[in-house]
Every structure is written in structure tokens, then in C-alpha cells.
Design an enzyme around this catalytic site. Sequence first.
Site: not given
Lengths: 75, 155
Positions: A13-16, A40
Amino acid sequence: MNFDKEFDASGLSCPLPILKTKKALADMASGQVLKLVATDSGAIKDMQAFADQTGNPLLSSAEEGGKYIFFMKKK
Amino acid sequence: MAKKMAIIASKGTLDMAYPPFILASTAAALGFEVQVFFTFYGLQLLRKDLSSVMISPLANPAMPMPVPMPVVVQMLPGMESMATMMMKQKLKKHGVASLQELREVCIEAGVKFIACQMTVDLFEFDKSEFIDGVEWGGAAMFLGFAGETDICLFV
């Protein structure tokens, strides 16, 4: 599309996806193409913003079977 | 010239720890120069051991709960630990980075962490409990950088 490196950020998920993209680009040469796969849905706009901010062109952005596929060229 | 962002991190709970670390790590990835000033309870986020960073259902009516829970139940011993454990499991299941992971990305990317010296003295914290690379400073030091930023946030 041809690419030099691929990174699968599925399930992240954000920000990965953005952080992993940055990392993946770090050891690539200028002009090389990175393929990023993500699940995502926020990554579509985030990848465009990342491209705009960093100047690495986003060559394409597409959805295939629930996954988002990006091709980014290292500036 | 690179854009700049300054953040004040003043909260020490799990939910409020995410915004500063997510924004700082992402801004750094976008090429921003970033400084985060940790003050009051935010200082907990710079400890080597982050296990004291928890989430409480108490006074947090917006927190989605699996079952409706009266406040008198929320205040029972162990509820905070349980809520924290459940939240961490949920974060993991959804592929959200851990605080440690985001903090490491920030450090690798050169985000500057400043710990409020006054709070350290006030709460009598032991500096050896904090991660390496933290700078100790005050309001004027933060404002020196903040005054030149494109984005400045208080969390």
C-alpha cells in the site's frame, strides 16, 4: 514494451510502491526502463505525480486483470 | 532547486505516527529536502524501541471497531494493547509499511530528524534510548529551516 528491470509491488500500500520505485531506479542507468507492477489503485495517480516531480518519464500506465502496470524510464 | 518540506510531529500514538513518516519518506523519494521536528509526545517516534507507540480506542470514536464497544469497556486494562495488536495486524494485511520501515527509509533518504531539546529535558528522557543520527534543537532551529520551505505541516 521492453524493460531492463522489473519490480513487483503487488500487495503493498501507499507509499511503498513509490518508495520501492525510487529504490529500484537508484541502481539503474539513465535511459533504462523499469517495469513496476502494483495492486494499490492509488498508485496510478501517485506514479504520475512521482514522474512529474522527479522528471523520470512515465512511458505507460495500464490495468491488466486487477494489476497496474507501469513503465518508467530513468532520466 | 529542490523543494523543501518541514513537519512538526507532536503526537505519539500509532495512528498519528503514520502521517509524518509517510509524508517525509515520500517527499524524500520525490526529491524534497525534508526536516521533521519531533516535540512533546512525538518524541516517542524517535525511540529505538517503538513498542510504546500504541493506539487507543478511548476518546477515539472514529476508530472502526469490529463490534460496538461502550467506553466503560474500552477503558479496561489491556484494551490498548489489544487495539494496537489488531491495528498492526490490519496494517500488515493491507501491505502498509511498519513505522520502523518508513523511519528507516527516511533516514536512508537523508531526512533530518530534530528532537526538541526542551521536551527531552522536561520528560527527563535518556538520549541513549533514541535512534542514532537525531539532532537536538529548539524552535528557532526548526523555524530557520521552516521559513524556507514550500510545505510546512503540524501533525
